[in-house]
Design a protein around this motif. Sequence first.
Motif, PDB file in Angstrom:
ATOM      1  N   UNK A  21       0.912  -1.098   0.053  1.00  0.00           N
ATOM      2  CA  UNK A  21       0.058  -0.111   0.022  1.00  0.00           C
ATOM      3  C   UNK A  21       1.060   1.352   0.010  1.00  0.00           C
ATOM      4  N   UNK A  22       0.496   2.193  -0.726  1.00  0.00           N
ATOM      5  CA  UNK A  22       1.263   3.582  -0.811  1.00  0.00           C
ATOM      6  C   UNK A  22      -0.001   4.517  -0.703  1.00  0.00           C
ATOM      7  N   UNK A  23       0.335   5.896  -1.002  1.00  0.00           N
ATOM      8  CA  UNK A  23      -0.696   6.946  -1.032  1.00  0.00           C
ATOM      9  C   UNK A  23      -1.533   6.837  -2.196  1.00  0.00           C
ATOM     10  N   UNK A  24      -1.163   6.178  -3.254  1.00  0.00           N
ATOM     11  CA  UNK A  24      -2.016   5.933  -4.383  1.00  0.00           C
ATOM     12  C   UNK A  24      -2.440   4.661  -4.762  1.00  0.00           C
ATOM     13  N   UNK A  25      -2.010   3.651  -4.265  1.00  0.00           N
ATOM     14  CA  UNK A  25      -2.648   2.185  -4.744  1.00  0.00           C
ATOM     15  C   UNK A  25      -2.680   1.314  -3.539  1.00  0.00           C
ATOM     16  N   UNK A  26      -3.537   0.549  -3.668  1.00  0.00           N
ATOM     17  CA  UNK A  26      -3.304  -0.699  -2.631  1.00  0.00           C
ATOM     18  C   UNK A  26      -3.246  -1.936  -3.591  1.00  0.00           C
ATOM     19  N   UNK A  27      -2.448  -2.875  -3.052  1.00  0.00           N
ATOM     20  CA  UNK A  27      -2.546  -4.334  -3.910  1.00  0.00           C
ATOM     21  C   UNK A  27      -2.912  -5.389  -2.866  1.00  0.00           C
ATOM     22  N   UNK A  28      -4.119  -5.859  -3.504  1.00  0.00           N
ATOM     23  CA  UNK A  28      -4.602  -7.205  -2.777  1.00  0.00           C
ATOM     24  C   UNK A  28      -4.471  -8.486  -3.376  1.00  0.00           C
ATOM     25  N   UNK A  29      -4.966  -9.470  -2.725  1.00  0.00           N
ATOM     26  CA  UNK A  29      -4.958 -10.942  -3.435  1.00  0.00           C
ATOM     27  C   UNK A  29      -6.452 -10.955  -3.948  1.00  0.00           C
ATOM     28  N   UNK A  30      -6.510 -11.490  -5.144  1.00  0.00           N
ATOM     29  CA  UNK A  30      -7.639 -11.751  -5.894  1.00  0.00           C
ATOM     30  C   UNK A  30      -8.511 -12.852  -5.019  1.00  0.00           C
ATOM     31  N   UNK A  31      -9.744 -12.866  -4.816  1.00  0.00           N
ATOM     32  CA  UNK A  31     -10.436 -13.738  -4.096  1.00  0.00           C
ATOM     33  C   UNK A  31     -10.662 -15.067  -4.687  1.00  0.00           C
ATOM     34  N   UNK A  32     -10.704 -14.861  -6.082  1.00  0.00           N
ATOM     35  CA  UNK A  32     -10.763 -16.046  -6.915  1.00  0.00           C
ATOM     36  C   UNK A  32      -9.471 -16.217  -7.912  1.00  0.00           C
ATOM     37  N   UNK A  33      -8.508 -16.553  -7.231  1.00  0.00           N
ATOM     38  CA  UNK A  33      -7.173 -16.526  -7.823  1.00  0.00           C
ATOM     39  C   UNK A  33      -7.079 -17.682  -9.290  1.00  0.00           C
ATOM     40  N   UNK A  34      -6.627 -16.941 -10.089  1.00  0.00           N
ATOM     41  CA  UNK A  34      -6.328 -17.862 -11.372  1.00  0.00           C
ATOM     42  C   UNK A  34      -4.863 -18.651 -11.053  1.00  0.00           C
ATOM     43  N   UNK A  35      -4.101 -18.415 -10.173  1.00  0.00           N
ATOM     44  CA  UNK A  35      -3.144 -19.090  -9.527  1.00  0.00           C
ATOM     45  C   UNK A  35      -2.777 -18.233  -8.419  1.00  0.00           C
ATOM     46  N   UNK A  36      -1.952 -19.179  -7.509  1.00  0.00           N
ATOM     47  CA  UNK A  36      -1.587 -18.844  -5.978  1.00  0.00           C
ATOM     48  C   UNK A  36      -0.908 -17.505  -6.210  1.00  0.00           C
ATOM     49  N   UNK A  37      -1.513 -16.494  -5.663  1.00  0.00           N
ATOM     50  CA  UNK A  37      -0.754 -15.297  -5.519  1.00  0.00           C
ATOM     51  C   UNK A  37      -1.073 -14.250  -6.484  1.00  0.00           C
ATOM     52  N   UNK A  38      -2.167 -14.501  -7.390  1.00  0.00           N
ATOM     53  CA  UNK A  38      -3.039 -13.586  -8.250  1.00  0.00           C
ATOM     54  C   UNK A  38      -3.198 -12.419  -7.497  1.00  0.00           C
ATOM     55  N   UNK A  39      -2.780 -11.258  -7.862  1.00  0.00           N
ATOM     56  CA  UNK A  39      -2.956 -10.055  -7.247  1.00  0.00           C
ATOM     57  C   UNK A  39      -3.688  -9.071  -8.131  1.00  0.00           C
ATOM     58  N   UNK A  40      -4.200  -7.844  -7.431  1.00  0.00           N
ATOM     59  CA  UNK A  40      -4.906  -6.656  -8.227  1.00  0.00           C
ATOM     60  C   UNK A  40      -4.210  -5.490  -7.485  1.00  0.00           C
ATOM     61  N   UNK A  41      -3.858  -4.778  -8.375  1.00  0.00           N
ATOM     62  CA  UNK A  41      -3.337  -3.414  -8.081  1.00  0.00           C
ATOM     63  C   UNK A  41      -4.650  -2.414  -8.165  1.00  0.00           C
ATOM     64  N   UNK A  42      -4.993  -1.765  -7.096  1.00  0.00           N
ATOM     65  CA  UNK A  42      -6.209  -0.761  -7.162  1.00  0.00           C
ATOM     66  C   UNK A  42      -5.808   0.403  -6.877  1.00  0.00           C
ATOM     67  N   UNK A  43      -6.027   1.528  -7.801  1.00  0.00           N
ATOM     68  CA  UNK A  43      -5.968   2.975  -7.379  1.00  0.00           C
ATOM     69  C   UNK A  43      -6.887   3.441  -6.197  1.00  0.00           C
ATOM     70  N   UNK A  44      -6.340   4.090  -5.331  1.00  0.00           N
ATOM     71  CA  UNK A  44      -7.236   4.595  -4.359  1.00  0.00           C
ATOM     72  C   UNK A  44      -8.148   5.466  -4.655  1.00  0.00           C
ATOM     73  N   UNK A  45      -8.199   6.385  -5.863  1.00  0.00           N
ATOM     74  CA  UNK A  45      -9.091   7.009  -6.595  1.00  0.00           C
ATOM     75  C   UNK A  45      -9.984   6.362  -7.703  1.00  0.00           C
ATOM     76  N   UNK A  46     -11.331   6.565  -7.574  1.00  0.00           N
ATOM     77  CA  UNK A  46     -12.137   5.657  -8.679  1.00  0.00           C
ATOM     78  C   UNK A  46     -12.014   6.336 -10.000  1.00  0.00           C
ATOM     79  N   UNK A  47     -11.474   5.365 -10.772  1.00  0.00           N
ATOM     80  CA  UNK A  47     -11.726   5.471 -12.209  1.00  0.00           C
ATOM     81  C   UNK A  47     -12.256   4.219 -12.795  1.00  0.00           C
ATOM     82  N   UNK A  48     -13.263   4.272 -13.735  1.00  0.00           N
ATOM     83  CA  UNK A  48     -13.997   3.191 -14.330  1.00  0.00           C
ATOM     84  C   UNK A  48     -13.051   2.328 -15.080  1.00  0.00           C
ATOM     85  N   UNK A  49     -12.422   2.813 -15.827  1.00  0.00           N
ATOM     86  CA  UNK A  49     -11.232   1.843 -16.549  1.00  0.00           C
ATOM     87  C   UNK A  49     -10.237   2.574 -17.193  1.00  0.00           C
ATOM     88  N   UNK A  50      -9.388   2.146 -17.987  1.00  0.00           N
ATOM     89  CA  UNK A  50      -7.929   2.893 -18.364  1.00  0.00           C
ATOM     90  C   UNK A  50      -8.433   4.091 -19.135  1.00  0.00           C
TER      91      UNK A  50
END
Length: 136
Positions: A21-50
């Motif tokens: 975690x830092x001031x811009x993002x939080x990185x979490x483990x995916x609840x339904x992982x494709x493989x062990x360790x599958x992670x998601x980088x989430x911006x702390x601000x809301x953007x719907x897509x790229x």
Amino acid sequence: MKNCIFCRIAAGEIPSATLYEDDKVRVILDLNPAARGHALVLPKRHYKDVTTMPKTLLGHVMKIGGQIGSAQKKAFGYDGFNLIQNNGRAAGQSVFHFHLHVIPRRKGDGVLGLWAPGSTTPEEMQETKEKIAAQL
Ligand code: AMP
Ligand code: ZN
């Protein structure tokens, strides 16, 4: 966004398995992982897509994605990783808060089948190139 699950997770309102975690993002483990360790980088601000993400934040998200992938390799002896990001329901997006998937991979694991290579013609490529470039 009050009713956005990833806004609430990124803000720490809903508990998650946070790797970083830092001031811009939080990185979490995916609840339904494709493989062990599958992670998601989430911006702390809301953007719907790229399409609405600021350039500097995109750079940061990719940088962190690379670091997480390297850590997955070291932690579990993976051979590589995919950085994947879905935009729109048709492309597989199910949570409409930008997120970058970091999916660790082993040789021959068959975890992802991204696409079957198709075919085109020089004429079609020329027309395709012109149509898309005209929209930039
Ligand atoms: P996408 O299909 O690209 O929108 O990816 C959404 C991802 O979020 C999926 O891989 C889900 O398993 C994952 N996901 C959904 N809700 C949660 C949650 N509460 N915590 C962790 N991962 C989640
Ligand atoms: Zn959100």
